[in-house]
Write a protein that holds these residues in place. Structure first.
Motif, mmCIF file in Angstrom:
data_model
loop_
_atom_site.group_PDB
_atom_site.id
_atom_site.type_symbol
_atom_site.label_atom_id
_atom_site.label_comp_id
_atom_site.label_asym_id
_atom_site.label_seq_id
_atom_site.Cartn_x
_atom_site.Cartn_y
_atom_site.Cartn_z
ATOM 1 N N THR A 27 0.839 -1.196 0.000
ATOM 2 C CA THR A 27 0.000 0.000 0.000
ATOM 3 C C THR A 27 0.879 1.252 0.000
ATOM 4 O O THR A 27 2.058 1.201 0.372
ATOM 5 C CB THR A 27 -0.904 0.040 1.239
ATOM 6 N N ARG A 51 2.051 -0.134 -5.963
ATOM 7 C CA ARG A 51 1.371 -1.396 -6.259
ATOM 8 C C ARG A 51 -0.125 -1.246 -6.014
ATOM 9 O O ARG A 51 -0.560 -0.412 -5.206
ATOM 10 C CB ARG A 51 1.913 -2.517 -5.370
ATOM 11 N N ASP A 52 -0.891 -2.065 -6.698
ATOM 12 C CA ASP A 52 -2.330 -2.125 -6.460
ATOM 13 C C ASP A 52 -2.548 -2.681 -5.057
ATOM 14 O O ASP A 52 -2.142 -3.819 -4.769
ATOM 15 C CB ASP A 52 -2.977 -3.044 -7.497
ATOM 16 N N PRO A 53 -3.177 -1.932 -4.149
ATOM 17 C CA PRO A 53 -3.339 -2.419 -2.783
ATOM 18 C C PRO A 53 -4.151 -3.705 -2.674
ATOM 19 O O PRO A 53 -4.014 -4.450 -1.692
ATOM 20 C CB PRO A 53 -4.061 -1.263 -2.082
ATOM 21 N N GLN A 54 -5.002 -3.987 -3.665
ATOM 22 C CA GLN A 54 -5.838 -5.180 -3.617
ATOM 23 C C GLN A 54 -5.103 -6.424 -4.116
ATOM 24 O O GLN A 54 -5.270 -7.510 -3.557
ATOM 25 C CB GLN A 54 -7.106 -4.965 -4.451
ATOM 26 N N THR A 55 -4.298 -6.285 -5.146
ATOM 27 C CA THR A 55 -3.647 -7.448 -5.759
ATOM 28 C C THR A 55 -2.153 -7.547 -5.456
ATOM 29 O O THR A 55 -1.563 -8.615 -5.603
ATOM 30 C CB THR A 55 -3.818 -7.408 -7.284
ATOM 31 N N SER A 59 1.580 -1.043 -10.302
ATOM 32 C CA SER A 59 0.553 -0.137 -10.799
ATOM 33 C C SER A 59 1.219 1.139 -11.297
ATOM 34 O O SER A 59 2.351 1.454 -10.927
ATOM 35 C CB SER A 59 -0.448 0.193 -9.686
#
Length: 296
Positions: A27, A51-55, A59
């Motif tokens: 995150t 980075r994508d916090p979900q995956t 990003s």
């Protein structure tokens, strides 16, 4: 030998390392905390992806960069901020005899579109990946064409940001020097020798020395090796007159079976530098060496 060394810490990268290490920063809050950790450990520069916090995957979302940079700049901890501008060059060639059926890993945009967050946030440094490269054994290619690079270098110069020229192979260095001849890089260009990534230049003494010997006059350069070659290349770069980079983007391990942290990797690099009779520059000293003005 370089006796006054800039240490960059690349704190997370965009590689598939989540799950291979207990604490990869994902995150914006975690990445900012990792940057602060590295700076407190003695890093001169922090190099950041988001980075994508979900995956957990890499990003290029400007909102994520905005949150990250706001957190770093409000931390009260001094560091030179270096943001990647390398996202958006991924091309996954289709399988077998269907190369035009690009795979799901493809994220290919123009050179200027890769700089949207740089234009908005104006870090002191941003990267410019200086050529196309086969990445690994499959069908994945990183694409950065001469036309894209010229456009990107020109825009970075207009923004007053210093380009860190990411060199993954000897041809990349050759083209970066051509951009300098064309007036696209400004004074005292900054090179980063990225060694050991399949299938670019290997992380060994002969290769690093060949590249160092081909630096243009007035250039400042750094180099790193990935994985187990990270610390040997710290020593090698210093001995050849360069600066260094460490961090979880490039290496997950402090010792065999011992997961690293960004702070621990910076501390080990600083120990090596000290034992060689050199010293690590503070962010303020690093700005003077690189000709930067503090921002944010």
């Amino acid at each position: 030998m370089n006796h006054e060394v800039i240490v960059t810490c690349a704190v997370t990268g965009a590689g598939d390392t989540v799950g291979r290490h207990p604490a990869i920063p994902v995150t914006p809050k975690q990445i900012a905390e990792a940057a602060v950790e590295a700076a407190k450990a003695g890093a001169t520069v922090v190099h950041c992806h988001v980075r994508d916090p979900q995956t957990g995957k890499g990003s290029r979302a400007p909102a994520l960069y905005r949150e990250l940079v706001d957190r770093i700049r409000s931390s009260g901890v001094d560091m030179i901020l270096n943001l990647t501008a390398g996202m958006g060059g991924d091309l996954e060639i289709g399988p077998g005899e269907k190369p035009m059926e690009f795979g799901a890993g493809t994220d290919l945009i123009g050179g200027l579109a890769r700089l949207i967050h740089v234009e908005e946030l104006l870090p002191e440094i941003c990267t410019l990946d200086c050529g196309t490269l086969n990445f690994g054994d499959g069908d994945y290619i990183y694409v950065s064409t001469p036309a894209q690079l010229r456009a990107g270098a020109k825009r970075i110069l207009e923004l007053g940001v210093k380009a860190e020229l990411e060199v993954f192979d000897t041809g990349h260095l050759w083209f970066a020097k051509q951009m300098q001849k064309e007036g696209l890089l400004g004074d005292s260009p900054l090179f980063q020798l990225c060694l050991g990534i399949p299938w670019g230049a290997p992380a060994d003494t002969t290769t690093m020395k060949a590249m160092a010997d081909n630096m243009p006059a007035g250039a400042i350069w750094a180099g790193f090796g990935i994985g187990r070659m990270q610390m040997p290349m710290v020593a090698q770069a210093v001995l050849l007159g360069g600066n260094v980079r460490v961090g979880l983007e490039d290496n997950l391990w402090l010792d065999k079976g011992v997961p690293a942290s960004n702070g621990a990797l910076v501390e080990r690099a600083n120990t090596i530098i000290s034992h060689l009779g050199a010293r690590t520059l503070t962010p303020e000293e690093g700005r003077k060496k690189l000709g930067l003005k503090k921002r944010g």
